[in-house]
Design an enzyme around this catalytic site. Structure first.
Site, PDB file in Angstrom:
ATOM      1  N   SER A 216      -1.161  -7.162  -1.691  1.00 20.27           N
ATOM      2  CA  SER A 216      -1.323  -7.719  -3.025  1.00 20.27           C
ATOM      3  C   SER A 216      -2.636  -8.429  -2.840  1.00 20.27           C
ATOM      4  O   SER A 216      -3.577  -8.164  -2.502  1.00 20.27           O
ATOM      5  CB  SER A 216      -0.349  -8.241  -3.645  1.00 20.27           C
ATOM      6  N   ASP A 493       2.179   2.541  -7.364  1.00 19.63           N
ATOM      7  CA  ASP A 493       2.074   1.093  -7.471  1.00 19.63           C
ATOM      8  C   ASP A 493       1.188   0.916  -8.734  1.00 19.63           C
ATOM      9  O   ASP A 493       0.084   1.349  -9.043  1.00 19.63           O
ATOM     10  CB  ASP A 493       1.121   0.752  -6.375  1.00 19.63           C
TER      11      ASP A 493
END
Ligand SMILES: *[C@@H]1O[C@H](CO)[C@@H](O)[C@H](O)[C@H]1NC(C)=O
Ligand SMILES: *[C@@H]1O[C@H](CO)[C@@H](O)[C@H](O)[C@H]1NC(C)=O
Ligand SMILES: *[C@@H]1O[C@H](CO)[C@@H](O)[C@H](O)[C@H]1NC(C)=O
Length: 561
Positions: A216, A493
């Site tokens: 991330s 995602d």
């Protein structure tokens, strides 16, 4: 002493409800509502802590009945095998006069073979306490790669998070050293100077090969480290690395809208357009807000922002049921539960048999009622059970709510980073005709207002009117690339539009030197999680882990000290 009064466990239940239903991941899109949910959670935790303290004092007083026991120590480490260690860092890498602070880290030496030339695998803790990353040291990606290479594994906490705090409070001025340059300089300093306890060998970079891993935000940092410090970072793996910073992150919901069960997306689109339409009429506005249990909420944008909450649960999906949440699917299922005759669920949205009367001749699809019920039960109820008003829970217009700068206010950290350098503000699609599952009232002005409310200008630092996202994007953006920099992303995602796997990015080849891999059906940094035996993992996770082992081993063969 028995403590079974029904209310005794209430805060715990509320905590569970908040965690499973209303709190989207901390690293979800940026909305003022997150701070409210953080506060609600903090309140529930405080009540729970008070209850536990009371319970243990009662147990101690009642020590004659044979059931007395020592109260648990306040902070039992979950991973005693990995005691916390500290590395001294300058508060400001450009000016030593500001002194130093202790940056925390944890080490896994299970697989370390002294003198073997094994690597150090370092996992960047990113925007949370490093303690939250310890599972990755125990059974996740660090364990997997150290086992495969005879290396040492490290979790390195990010400055300002957890206990690695260089300042006495989180005022605007004291947050001025929370930026990409300072954090990257921490990692470089650590890699080139750390001396691991109990290890005689010099394992510093560049003498020893270091592989820098992050997921991330930390994934973007891993890629940045490879670009900024190529002599220290031998290899890097950016998992769901958000190397593209952007002001409006509306495409986050676009991924969800397109990847969710089509029936669910249709319900959501219809519910949101219905709500947006009804809010335009003063008479109906109160009725629709009351339907969701939120008529006492003053501002309409706060109201629609609460409806955004359940969508955050998409990001909390995980292939490992022990870690992931099923909340998104539960929510979708609840929307389609027929209200009335069972057959109406199969009818297309808009069919008159599906409609229920809201007021006079104003009719809405039954799924909007279901949506309202979900919000009443999973957001409004936990709020009221904590004896707070809905305005206190979900209102974001009281500036005094955001002025406490004490170290307890962890929400100020990532929020500061988005306000200054990263963006990712959660808004409706800029094109009003684009299909959407969030309200059109979610404007940039609303999404960024905490940047103005929470950080008044200091003497030394002023939060800019807009974050300077160029400091992120200049390092490569979608095209970021280097030898021994691996890019790994998830097919569904919601952060994928901000990674090199965005549809706006140029396609690349997946090679051993520059791996470029998309995990089928993957959500957020799925490869970071692992099971004790990777052969027990689902096929697509096992496969990515074997591929990662392969390219890291291959890289290491090229290493020359
Ligand atoms: C809320 O207030 C009521 C009445 O004052 C009280 O009985 C209850 O314990 C309170 N609940 C919490 C969670 O504080
Ligand atoms: C800030 O919050 C902390 C923790 O809730 C509290 O102890 C402290 O008194 C607050 N400070 C101010 C100035 O309100
Ligand atoms: C650890 O490495 C050994 C040797 O390569 C291998 O047999 C074993 O399966 C690995 N364990 C895990 C959990 O990957």
């Amino acid at each position: 002493m028995r403590l079974t009064a029904p209310f005794a466990y209430l805060p715990l239940l509320i905590l569970a409800a908040i965690a499973s239903a209303t709190i989207p991941s901390r690293r979800g899109p940026v909305s003022p509502q997150h701070v409210n949910l953080w506060k609600l959670e903090a309140r529930a935790k405080a009540l729970e802590a008070a209850r536990t303290a009371k319970a243990s004092s009662l147990v101690l007083q009642d020590s004659t009945n044979g059931f007395a026991h020592e109260p648990e120590p306040l902070h039992t480490p979950k991973y005693p095998e990995f005691p916390e260690q500290f590395f001294e860092q300058p508060v400001d890498h450009t000016d030593p006069s500001y002194g130093t602070f202790k940056q925390r880290y944890w080490v896994n030496t299970r697989h370390y073979v002294p003198g073997s030339g094994g690597p150090v695998i370092v996992l960047d803790g990113g925007e949370t306490s490093g303690e939250d990353r310890l599972p990755f040291l125990d059974t996740g990606i660090v364990e997997i790669l150290t086992n495969a290479t005879g290396g040492v594994g490290v979790v390195l906490e990010h400055r300002y998070y957890g206990t690695s705090i260089p300042v006495p409070d989180f005022s605007t001025d004291n947050l001025r050293w929370l930026n990409n340059d300072q954090a990257a300089a921490d990692s470089a300093n650590f890699m080139s100077h750390v001396k691991f306890e109990g290890i005689d060998e010099d394992l510093t970079a560049p003498r020893t090969p270091w592989i820098y891993y992050g997921g991330s935000y930390a994934g973007a940092r891993a890629a940045h480290m490879k670009i900024l410090y190529p002599d220290l970072v031998f290899g890097a793996i950016a998992s769901s690395g958000v190397t593209h910073a952007v002001l409006s992150n509306w495409e986050y919901y676009e991924v969800i809208r397109e990847a969710a069960d089509p029936a669910c997306s249709a319900h959501l689109e219809n519910a949101i357009t219905t709500v947006d339409t009804l809010l335009q009429f003063p008479v109906l506005k109160d009725v629709v807000k009351a339907l969701f249990g939120l008529h006492e909420l003053k501002h309409d944008d706060d109201f629609v922002s609460v409806l955004e909450g359940p969508l955050g649960a998409w990001q909390s999906k995980n292939w490992d049921p022990a870690v992931g949440s099923t909340s998104f699917d539960d929510f979708c299922e609840s929307l389609s539960k027929p209200v009335g005759a069972p057959h109406i669920g199969a009818l297309p949205i808009g069919h008159e048999d599906r409609l229920v009367t809201l007021l006079d001749d104003q009719k809405i699809d039954f799924s909007v009622l279901n949506f309202a019920q979900w919000v009443r039960e999973n957001a409004v109820k936990p709020c009221l059970e904590l004896n707070t008003t809905v305005e206190e829970c979900f209102g974001t217009y009281d500036d005094t709510q955001y002025t406490n700068t004490s170290l307890t206010q962890e929400w100020r950290l990532w929020q500061f980073q988005v306000c200054t350098e990263w963006g990712y503000f959660s808004t409706a699609p800029p094109d009003p005709n684009h299909p959407r599952i969030v309200s059109k009232l979610l404007t940039m002005d609303y999404a960024t207002k905490l940047c103005r409310q929470a950080y008044p200008p200091g003497k030394h630092f002023t939060v800019p009117a807009q974050p300077d996202i160029s400091v992120v994007n200049v390092l490569g953006d979608f095209a970021i690339a280097a030898d021994r920099l691996a890019i790994i992303d998830g097919e569904v995602d919601p952060w994928r539009p901000c990674t090199p796997h965005s549809e706006y990015a140029k396609d690349r080849k997946d090679t051993m030197l520059r791996p470029f891999k998309l995990i089928p059906n993957g959500v957020h940094h799925y490869d970071e999680y692992g099971l004790r035996d990777i052969n027990d993992e689902p096929p697509e996770i096992k496969q990515i882990h074997y591929e990662m082992i392969e390219f890291v081993r291959e890289w290491l063969q090229d290493f020359k000290a």
